[in-house]
Design an enzyme around this catalytic site. Structure first.
Site, PDB file in Angstrom:
ATOM      1  CG  ASP A  82      -1.936   0.984   1.332  1.00  0.00           C
ATOM      2  OD1 ASP A  82      -2.450   1.358   0.260  1.00  0.00           O
ATOM      3  OD2 ASP A  82      -2.277   1.421   2.453  1.00  0.00           O
ATOM      4  CG  HIS A  83      -0.388   4.847   0.211  1.00  0.00           C
ATOM      5  ND1 HIS A  83      -0.823   5.865  -0.611  1.00  0.00           N
ATOM      6  CD2 HIS A  83      -1.474   4.453   0.925  1.00  0.00           C
ATOM      7  CE1 HIS A  83      -2.119   6.089  -0.390  1.00  0.00           C
ATOM      8  NE2 HIS A  83      -2.543   5.233   0.527  1.00  0.00           N
ATOM      9  CG  HIS A 209      -6.200   4.885  -1.268  1.00  0.00           C
ATOM     10  ND1 HIS A 209      -5.098   4.377  -0.645  1.00  0.00           N
ATOM     11  CD2 HIS A 209      -6.212   4.368  -2.531  1.00  0.00           C
ATOM     12  CE1 HIS A 209      -4.461   3.583  -1.496  1.00  0.00           C
ATOM     13  NE2 HIS A 209      -5.113   3.566  -2.641  1.00  0.00           N
TER      14      HIS A 209
HETATM   15  O1  G3H Z   1      -3.276   4.726   3.524  1.00  0.00           O
HETATM   16  C1  G3H Z   1      -2.351   4.722   4.245  1.00  0.00           C
HETATM   17  C2  G3H Z   1      -2.039   3.762   5.282  1.00  0.00           C
HETATM   18  O2  G3H Z   1      -3.160   3.540   6.073  1.00  0.00           O
HETATM   19  C3  G3H Z   1      -0.898   4.324   6.033  1.00  0.00           C
HETATM   20  O3  G3H Z   1      -0.355   3.420   6.856  1.00  0.00           O
HETATM   21  O4  G3H Z   1       0.528   4.680   8.816  1.00  0.00           O
HETATM   22  O5  G3H Z   1       1.366   2.418   8.198  1.00  0.00           O
HETATM   23  O6  G3H Z   1       1.982   4.399   6.799  1.00  0.00           O
HETATM   24  P1  G3H Z   1       0.978   3.777   7.726  1.00  0.00           P
HETATM   25  P1  13P Z   2      -8.231   5.043   6.305  1.00  0.00           P
HETATM   26  O1  13P Z   2      -7.340   5.973   7.049  1.00  0.00           O
HETATM   27  O2  13P Z   2      -9.537   5.679   6.011  1.00  0.00           O
HETATM   28  O3  13P Z   2      -8.396   3.738   6.967  1.00  0.00           O
HETATM   29  O4  13P Z   2      -7.534   4.779   4.877  1.00  0.00           O
HETATM   30  C1  13P Z   2      -6.822   3.619   4.618  1.00  0.00           C
HETATM   31  C2  13P Z   2      -6.121   3.666   3.311  1.00  0.00           C
HETATM   32  O5  13P Z   2      -6.438   4.404   2.407  1.00  0.00           O
HETATM   33  C3  13P Z   2      -5.001   2.736   3.149  1.00  0.00           C
HETATM   34  O6  13P Z   2      -4.346   2.930   1.932  1.00  0.00           O
HETATM   35 ZN    ZN Z   3      -4.450   5.003   1.233  1.00  0.00          ZN
END
Ligand code: G3H
Ligand code: 13P
Ligand code: ZN
Length: 303
Positions: A82-83, A209
């Site tokens: 993710d990201h 997201h």
């Molecule tokens: O969309 C983003 C994720 O929820 C961020 O996760 O706080 O582990 O980087 P993280």
């Molecule tokens: P939330 O902060 O709404 O849970 O988003 C999660 C997200 O987009 C993970 O990529």
């Molecule tokens: Zn996200």
């Protein structure tokens, strides 16, 4: 069942008008929680690991845990980065055996986003890994992810972007936001943007997201047992249901699972001052995380 890439899962979701939930994990308990509920629901699921979670747990550890979990699960699982902010981050996840990656070049100038995404697509596709990219800016903060600004995805740009990169799915900016406090009032989802982007690239699964609903019950429990959350605001449940029936094929939730786990841990420790075995409070956290995941499945896939 198997660890798969997202291709067939998304094709079915797009054709039949539903979405696949993607839940962020960072350890064994969270992986187990997702896989156990997916098994109970007999529904496919995406397990998402951010770069931050990768640094915390190790991509190889998570991959190994997810592989075992998939053997205990009756439905298919995608293991997704993710990201990923760079080609190197995506390569590290692919080399560790992830079946899907996101290259998030949304903070880069347009042409640089295209170049970085294309590089990831070439590396990933040669290894049967699917790729999600992002276009437009999604508001909010979570650890390594941050944006102060929001700009909704432009349909023409989306068409140019997917044509030039060959990306498999596209995260779009539609009014959702990362984190526990998404807006000063209920966020307004831009269904017109979803429709226009879908019309411009009908074959491409779209991704939402920042789709946590931030349930008051978890926030209240956290506060009741000594936690501090100053402001909280999620996406409405009605919008999650509506988005899931639109061209959105993947709905991302992380914050809701963090809240549920923390609520369980805080409650357990507050009610049982004698507990000092982490299995006790992790079990309590996992129980609420599973409850939250089960509810999310109901909203996203209707079962
Ligand atoms: O969309 C983003 C994720 O929820 C961020 O996760 O706080 O582990 O980087 P993280
Ligand atoms: P939330 O902060 O709404 O849970 O988003 C999660 C997200 O987009 C993970 O990529
Ligand atoms: Zn996200």
């Amino acid at each position: 069942m198997a660890l798969v890439n997202s291709k067939e899962m998304f094709k079915k979701a797009l054709n039949e008008g539903y979405a696949i939930p993607a839940f962020n994990v960072c350890n064994m308990e969270s992986v187990q929680a997702v896989a156990e509920v997916a098994n109970e629901k007999n529904a496919p699921v995406i397990i998402a690991v951010s770069e931050g979670a990768g640094k915390y747990a190790g991509y190889d550890y998570i991959r190994a845990i997810v592989e075992v979990a998939s053997k205990h699960c009756s439905s298919d699982i995608v293991l997704h980065l993710d990201h990923g902010k760079t080609f190197e981050a995506c390569k590290a996840a692919i080399d560790a055996g992830f079946t899907s990656v996101m290259i998030d070049g949304s903070s880069l100038p347009y042409e640089e986003n295209i170049a970085e995404t294309k590089k990831v697509v070439e590396y990933a596709h040669a290894r049967n890994v699917t790729v999600e990219a992002e276009l437009g800016k999604i508001m909010g903060t979570e650890d390594l992810i941050h944006s102060d600004t929001e700009s909704f995805t432009d349909p023409e740009e989306a068409k140019d972007f997917v044509t030039r990169t060959g990306v498999d799915s596209l995260a779009i900016s539609i009014g959702t936001a990362h984190g526990v406090n998404k807006s000063i009032s209920t966020p307004v989802i831009q269904y017109g943007v979803i429709e226009n982007v879908h019309n411009a690239i009908p074959e491409v699964p779209l991704v939402a997201h920042g789709s946590s609903t931030v349930p008051a019950k978890w926030v209240d429990l956290i506060k009741k047992y000594g936690g501090e959350i100053k402001k909280s605001q999620g996406i409405s449940e009605e919008d999650i249901v509506k988005m899931s029936k639109s061209a959105i094929c993947k709905i991302n939730m992380d914050t809701d699972l963090r809240l549920a786990h923390t609520a369980g841990v805080r409650e357990d420790l507050a009610l049982n001052p004698g507990h000092f075995d982490q299995r006790d409070f992790n079990k309590a956290g996992k129980k609420y995380v599973k409850e939250q995941i089960a509810h999310a499945f109901e909203l996203v896939v209707g079962k």
